[in-house]
Design an enzyme around this catalytic site. Structure first.
Site, short mmCIF file in Angstrom:
data_model
loop_
_atom_site.label_atom_id
_atom_site.label_comp_id
_atom_site.label_asym_id
_atom_site.label_seq_id
_atom_site.Cartn_x
_atom_site.Cartn_y
_atom_site.Cartn_z
CG ASP A 33 -21.55 -17.79 -22.69
OD1 ASP A 33 -21.71 -17.66 -22.05
OD2 ASP A 33 -21.70 -16.76 -23.89
CG HIS A 34 -17.97 -15.51 -21.94
ND1 HIS A 34 -18.07 -14.84 -22.68
CD2 HIS A 34 -19.65 -15.65 -21.58
CE1 HIS A 34 -18.70 -13.44 -23.75
NE2 HIS A 34 -19.70 -14.12 -22.53
CG ASP A 89 -22.05 -11.78 -22.12
OD1 ASP A 89 -20.62 -11.67 -22.91
OD2 ASP A 89 -21.76 -12.66 -21.90
CG HIS A 137 -22.60 -15.66 -17.28
ND1 HIS A 137 -22.88 -14.66 -17.58
CD2 HIS A 137 -23.48 -16.51 -16.48
CE1 HIS A 137 -23.95 -14.19 -16.88
NE2 HIS A 137 -23.87 -15.43 -16.37
#
Length: 304
Positions: A67-68, A208, A65
Site C-alpha cells: 500500500d506504500h 507505519d 509494503h
C-alpha cells in the site's frame, strides 16, 4: 509565486475503500515536488488532483509494503511517457533494493526519464538542495521503514519600517542582503539592524510505525506533521501488534513535539466515521488537526 502545500492522493491503509485510495502524498515545496509512498492507483489520483508528472522531483518510499509502493511502476512509466526532462531522485530503504528494481522495471516501456536511485541505509541527511535538507530516520515496523523530514534553513525577514528609518530603498536592499552590510555616507548599516531572524519551515512524514525515538525526532517542531493513525485508541492492542499508531498516539507525539499542524492519515478500513479520529486527536492536541481526505489539499501553515 511559491506554493507549499500537501496534495493528498490516497489515505487508506492495507485495503482501499470506495472513498479512500491507497497511500499517496505529493508535497509541493516551491519548485520541488516530493512524492511520498505512491500506493496503487497513484497515477490516476494525480490526474484527478490536477498534478502533472512533471511536478515530481523526488520520490520517497518509507518501506515496501504494497500500500506504500505498488503505484511506483505507473508513476515511473508516466515520467517517461510525459517526457519529463529533469532528473527524479528516488529514496527508499536500501534493504529493499530488489523490490525497487522489480517495481521500476515491472513491465515493458520505453524509458527516457532519468531516475536517480539514492537508497537509504542510515539515519541523517540524505539530500541537500534549494529546499534545504532532506533527512531520514529509522522507524519501528515489522519491515525496515524510514520516516522523512524536510528542514528549510533559517534566514532573515526584512522589516520595512527599519529599512525606512535608515533610508534604504530599491537595489540597496538586495545589496545589503547579499553583503550583510551597507555603507551609507559615514556610517555602516548591518543586516541585523533592519531584519529579524526567520526560522526555516519543517515538514515531517511518518508512516507505519510503533511509538519510538524516530517518531519524535522527525516530528520535533514540525510546521506540518503527516502521520499515520491507522487505529483508534480502542484498538491500541492491534496497533502495537501490527506496528502502527492510534490517533491518540499521533496527537500525543504532536503535542509533545510542539507541532503546528497535525495531518492524520492511513486509516484502517474497519472505520467508517472519520470524525472519530478528529475527536480522539483533539482530546490531546490543541493545535490544528486535519483528517486527510483523498484529493484534498493541505496548505503549510504560516511561518511561526
Amino acid at each position: 509565486m511559491s506554493v507549499r502545500e500537501l496534495v493528498v492522493l490516497g489515505t487508506a491503509s492495507q485495503v482501499p475503500g470506495r472513498t479512500r485510495n491507497h497511500n499517496g502524498y505529493l508535497l509541493r515545496w516551491d519548485d520541488d515536488g516530493f512524492l511520498f509512498d505512491p500506493g496503487e492507483g497513484t497515477q490516476r489520483q494525480m490526474l484527478f488532483a490536477g498534478v502533472p508528472a512533471s511536478a515530481i522531483t523526488r520520490i520517497c518510499l518509507s518501506h515496501f509494503h504494497g500500500d506504500h509502493c505498488l503505484g511506483l511502476p505507473g508513476v515511473v512509466q508516466r515520467l517517461s511517457l510525459d517526457e519529463v526532462r529533469h532528473p527524479v531522485h528516488a529514496h527508499y530503504p536500501a534493504s529493499g533494493q530488489e523490490f525497487f528494481t522489480r517495481l521500476r522495471h515491472a513491465s515493458v516501456f520505453h524509458e527516457t526519464a532519468s531516475i536517480v536511485e539514492e537508497p537509504v541505509s542510515r539515519d541523517g541527511v540524505i539530500a541537500v538542495g534549494e529546499f534545504g535538507e532532506l533527512r531520514a530516520r529509522h522507524l519501528d515496523h515489522p519491515v525496515e521503514s524510514f520516516g522523512y523530514q524536510l528542514v528549510e534553513p533559517g534566514g532573515r525577514r526584512m522589516m520595512p519600517e527599519l529599512l525606512a528609518r535608515f533610508g534604504i530603498t530599491g537595489a540597496e536592499v538586495g545589496e545589503l542582503q547579499r553583503a550583510g552590510s551597507l555603507r551609507l555616507g559615514n556610517r555602516t548599516v548591518t543586516l541585523e539592524q533592519v531584519s529579524v531572524a526567520r526560522r526555516g519551515q519543517r515538514f515531517a512524514f511518518v508512516m507505519d510505525t510503533r511509538l519510538c525515538d524516530g517518531v519524535y525526532d522527525l516530528a520535533d517542531r514540525a510546521d506540518m506533521l503527516v502521520i499515520e493513525s491507522t487505529f483508534l485508541d480502542d484498538d491500541a492492542r492491534l496497533a502495537e501488534e501490527y506496528g502502527h499508531l492510534t490517533a491518540r498516539q499521533a496527537a500525543q507525539v504532536a503535542a509533545e513535539s510542539k507541532v503546528n499542524k497535525l495531518v492524520l492519515t492511513h486509516f484502517s478500513q474497519r472505520y467508517d466515521d472519520p470524525t472519530k479520529f478528529y475527536e480522539e486527536a483533539r482530546e490531546i492536541f490543541g493545535g490544528d488537526v486535519v483528517v486527510a481526505a483523498d484529493l484534498s489539499r493541505v496548505s503549510m501553515p504560516r511561518r511561526r
